[in-house]
Design an enzyme around this catalytic site. Structure first.
Site, PDB file in Angstrom:
ATOM      1  CG  HIS A  21      32.099  33.922  40.881  1.00 20.68           C
ATOM      2  ND1 HIS A  21      33.148  34.810  40.897  1.00 20.68           N
ATOM      3  CD2 HIS A  21      31.659  33.826  42.169  1.00 20.68           C
ATOM      4  CE1 HIS A  21      33.334  35.242  42.134  1.00 20.68           C
ATOM      5  NE2 HIS A  21      32.456  34.646  42.924  1.00 20.68           N
ATOM      6  CG  ASP A  72      32.103  34.673  46.330  1.00 22.59           C
ATOM      7  OD1 ASP A  72      33.078  35.280  45.820  1.00 22.59           O
ATOM      8  OD2 ASP A  72      30.956  34.698  45.834  1.00 22.59           O
ATOM      9  CB  CYS A  97      36.990  34.667  40.850  1.00 22.00           C
ATOM     10  SG  CYS A  97      36.392  34.147  39.225  1.00 22.00           S
TER      11      CYS A  97
END
Length: 199
Positions: A76, A93, A23
């Site tokens: 994250h 996201d 990520c």
């Protein structure tokens, strides 16, 4: 709710550079895209690292989740666009089942939910880094994704992201110690309030 007419600052979700479980690099590539394609907007864009001192943070509405259960990440990373044109903040996201982009308030309600009711070990903090700073300072040799020389998850196909000063500083970005690294560290509730009210 998201305002009609807001245009995504990235390419379509399906055409974004994306590698599962990387990520931080996905967001770096999003920042790189905005910097190249919409340089007038890059000052409104931020990389947002979500973690805590124990690296146990729940997030809902993730692709890897099951039903209404949260995914517990060690960290994250998402992208935030604080749009001056719309007076609103939007979240990108690529690991979420929510819209991308998604209004921050909606993302907060459905993906973050609230720290109230969670054990303190799961309370979230965020480190917010301006996109230009993130592009200049972030580096990862992807060693955190290897165990005994074997990839835990396949790496992205492009070369590792490095800077002249560093080949690996990911831990500085994941750390929620304000004295470490770059950007600003917020409690989750402070972050949501700051980027929904200060527009």
């Amino acid at each position: 709710m998201q305002r009609d007419g807001y245009q995504s600052i990235t390419s379509s979700r399906d055409s974004c550079v994306y590698t599962s479980c990387y990520c931080e690099e996905n967001v770096w590539k999003l920042c790189e895209y905005v910097s190249a394609q919409s340089p007038h907007l890059v000052g409104e864009v931020y990389a947002v690292f979500i973690s805590n001192d124990r690296r146990t943070v729940p997030l809902w509405k993730q692709k890897s989740g099951h039903g209404n259960e949260p995914v517990i990440w060690d960290y994250h990373v998402i992208l935030l666009h604080k749009s001056s044109q719309w007076g609103q903040s939007f979240i990108y996201d690529l690991d979420s089942v929510l819209a991308c982009p998604c209004d921050l308030q909606l993302y907060a309600e459905q993906a973050f939910r609230s720290d109230q009711g969670l054990k303190p070990a799961f309370w979230r903090k965020v480190r917010v880094i301006p996109a230009e700073m993130f592009l200049k300072t972030f580096a990862s040799d992807r060693s955190h994704m290897k165990k005994a020389g074997v990839w835990h998850k396949p790496p992205p196909p492009y070369p590792c992201i490095q800077t002249p000063e560093s080949g690996m500083n990911l831990d500085d970005f994941i750390s929620m110690d304000p004295s470490v690294g770059v950007g600003n560290v917020f409690f989750l509730s402070e972050f949501i309030q700051h980027f929904t009210e200060n527009l």
